[in-house]
Design an enzyme around this catalytic site. Structure first.
Site, PDB file in Angstrom:
ATOM      1  N   ASP A   1      31.305  72.640  54.493  1.00  0.00           N
ATOM      2  CA  ASP A   1      30.824  73.612  53.525  1.00  0.00           C
ATOM      3  C   ASP A   1      31.898  73.776  52.453  1.00  0.00           C
ATOM      4  O   ASP A   1      32.872  72.996  52.400  1.00  0.00           O
ATOM      5  CB  ASP A   1      30.424  74.940  54.205  1.00  0.00           C
ATOM      6  CG  ASP A   1      31.616  75.752  54.710  1.00  0.00           C
ATOM      7  OD1 ASP A   1      32.772  75.274  54.620  1.00  0.00           O
ATOM      8  OD2 ASP A   1      31.395  76.883  55.198  1.00  0.00           O
ATOM      9  N   HIS A   2      31.731  74.785  51.593  1.00  0.00           N
ATOM     10  CA  HIS A   2      32.675  74.988  50.482  1.00  0.00           C
ATOM     11  C   HIS A   2      34.089  75.252  50.980  1.00  0.00           C
ATOM     12  O   HIS A   2      35.060  74.779  50.399  1.00  0.00           O
ATOM     13  CB  HIS A   2      32.196  76.141  49.596  1.00  0.00           C
ATOM     14  CG  HIS A   2      31.897  77.384  50.368  1.00  0.00           C
ATOM     15  ND1 HIS A   2      30.792  77.505  51.188  1.00  0.00           N
ATOM     16  CD2 HIS A   2      32.568  78.561  50.478  1.00  0.00           C
ATOM     17  CE1 HIS A   2      30.787  78.691  51.746  1.00  0.00           C
ATOM     18  NE2 HIS A   2      31.868  79.358  51.343  1.00  0.00           N
TER      19      HIS A   2
ATOM     20  N   HIS B   1      37.313  64.117  78.154  1.00  0.00           N
ATOM     21  CA  HIS B   1      36.455  64.848  79.097  1.00  0.00           C
ATOM     22  C   HIS B   1      35.050  65.093  78.574  1.00  0.00           C
ATOM     23  O   HIS B   1      34.105  65.168  79.359  1.00  0.00           O
ATOM     24  CB  HIS B   1      37.082  66.203  79.443  1.00  0.00           C
ATOM     25  CG  HIS B   1      38.312  66.088  80.289  1.00  0.00           C
ATOM     26  ND1 HIS B   1      38.868  67.172  80.952  1.00  0.00           N
ATOM     27  CD2 HIS B   1      39.095  65.025  80.601  1.00  0.00           C
ATOM     28  CE1 HIS B   1      39.951  66.767  81.625  1.00  0.00           C
ATOM     29  NE2 HIS B   1      40.114  65.482  81.419  1.00  0.00           N
TER      30      HIS B   1
ATOM     31  N   HIS C   1      33.099  63.117  84.688  1.00  0.00           N
ATOM     32  CA  HIS C   1      32.613  63.781  83.477  1.00  0.00           C
ATOM     33  C   HIS C   1      31.179  63.367  83.122  1.00  0.00           C
ATOM     34  O   HIS C   1      30.470  64.118  82.454  1.00  0.00           O
ATOM     35  CB  HIS C   1      33.564  63.506  82.310  1.00  0.00           C
ATOM     36  CG  HIS C   1      34.975  63.927  82.606  1.00  0.00           C
ATOM     37  ND1 HIS C   1      35.307  65.253  82.807  1.00  0.00           N
ATOM     38  CD2 HIS C   1      36.098  63.207  82.788  1.00  0.00           C
ATOM     39  CE1 HIS C   1      36.602  65.335  83.079  1.00  0.00           C
ATOM     40  NE2 HIS C   1      37.099  64.103  83.070  1.00  0.00           N
TER      41      HIS C   1
ATOM     42  N   THR D   1      36.366  78.340  59.599  1.00  0.00           N
ATOM     43  CA  THR D   1      36.955  78.452  60.939  1.00  0.00           C
ATOM     44  C   THR D   1      36.616  77.270  61.831  1.00  0.00           C
ATOM     45  O   THR D   1      37.224  77.108  62.896  1.00  0.00           O
ATOM     46  CB  THR D   1      36.409  79.700  61.644  1.00  0.00           C
ATOM     47  OG1 THR D   1      34.975  79.575  61.699  1.00  0.00           O
ATOM     48  CG2 THR D   1      36.791  80.978  60.902  1.00  0.00           C
TER      49      THR D   1
ATOM     50  N   CYS E   1      34.360  73.699  58.343  1.00  0.00           N
ATOM     51  CA  CYS E   1      34.039  74.927  57.605  1.00  0.00           C
ATOM     52  C   CYS E   1      35.304  75.780  57.598  1.00  0.00           C
ATOM     53  O   CYS E   1      36.403  75.257  57.847  1.00  0.00           O
ATOM     54  CB  CYS E   1      32.805  75.638  58.163  1.00  0.00           C
ATOM     55  SG  CYS E   1      32.988  76.383  59.789  1.00  0.00           S
TER      56      CYS E   1
END
Ligand code: RB5
Length: 143
Positions: free
Chosen positions: A11-12, A101, A136, A70, A68
């Protein structure tokens, strides 16, 4: 071969880091599929997570990087798509374990919380670490 293609989307808030990582990948000879965004004008991260999911599930790209502010919103959005295992990573350890994993096919990064040097390290580890399989496999089959 599309398996080698690395798709990038942000995103921006993630746009400047996406551009930096694109240069890194191109310098290393990876074919890159840039799914946008194309600037710092405000956009909605789910749209770019959807574009990434389409690129990977259709086979246009083998792996991807989503960014993004975060990394949280765009990874949540990506993981709503079947076949996408997006891992929000903050360092080389989480990037390594996401591959070993979780067989993550998308690296998610937060440009406002992870600096460019650490982000580049995450990318390097993500691209060069294999999936361990074994126990896994059973867990991934339950996702
Ligand atoms: C955009 O302001 C921000 O909310 C977004 O980039 C992301 O951090 C959401 O999880």
């Amino acid at each position: 071969m599309s398996e080698d293609v690395i798709a990038l989307a942000s995103d921006h808030a993630g746009f400047p880091l996406k551009e930096e990582l694109k240069v890194v990948l191109q310098d290393q000879g990876y074919p890159v599929l840039d799914l946008g965004t194309d600037g710092t004008q405000s956009v909605d991260y789910p749209d770019f997570a959807s574009a990434m999911a389409e690129a990977i599930t259709s086979g246009r790209a083998g792996r991807g990087v989503l960014i993004c502010g975060t990394g949280i919103g765009i990874s949540i959005a990506a993981n709503r798509h079947r076949g996408i295992r997006a891992a929000l990573c903050h360092d080389a350890t989480t990037a390594r374990l996401s591959r070993q994993h979780n067989n993550a096919n998308v690296l998610a990064l937060g440009a406002r919380v992870t600096g460019p040097d650490v982000a580049k390290e995450c990318l390097e580890v993500f691209l060069n670490t294999g999936y361990e399989g074994g126990r896994h496999d059973r867990r991934l089959a339950k996702l």
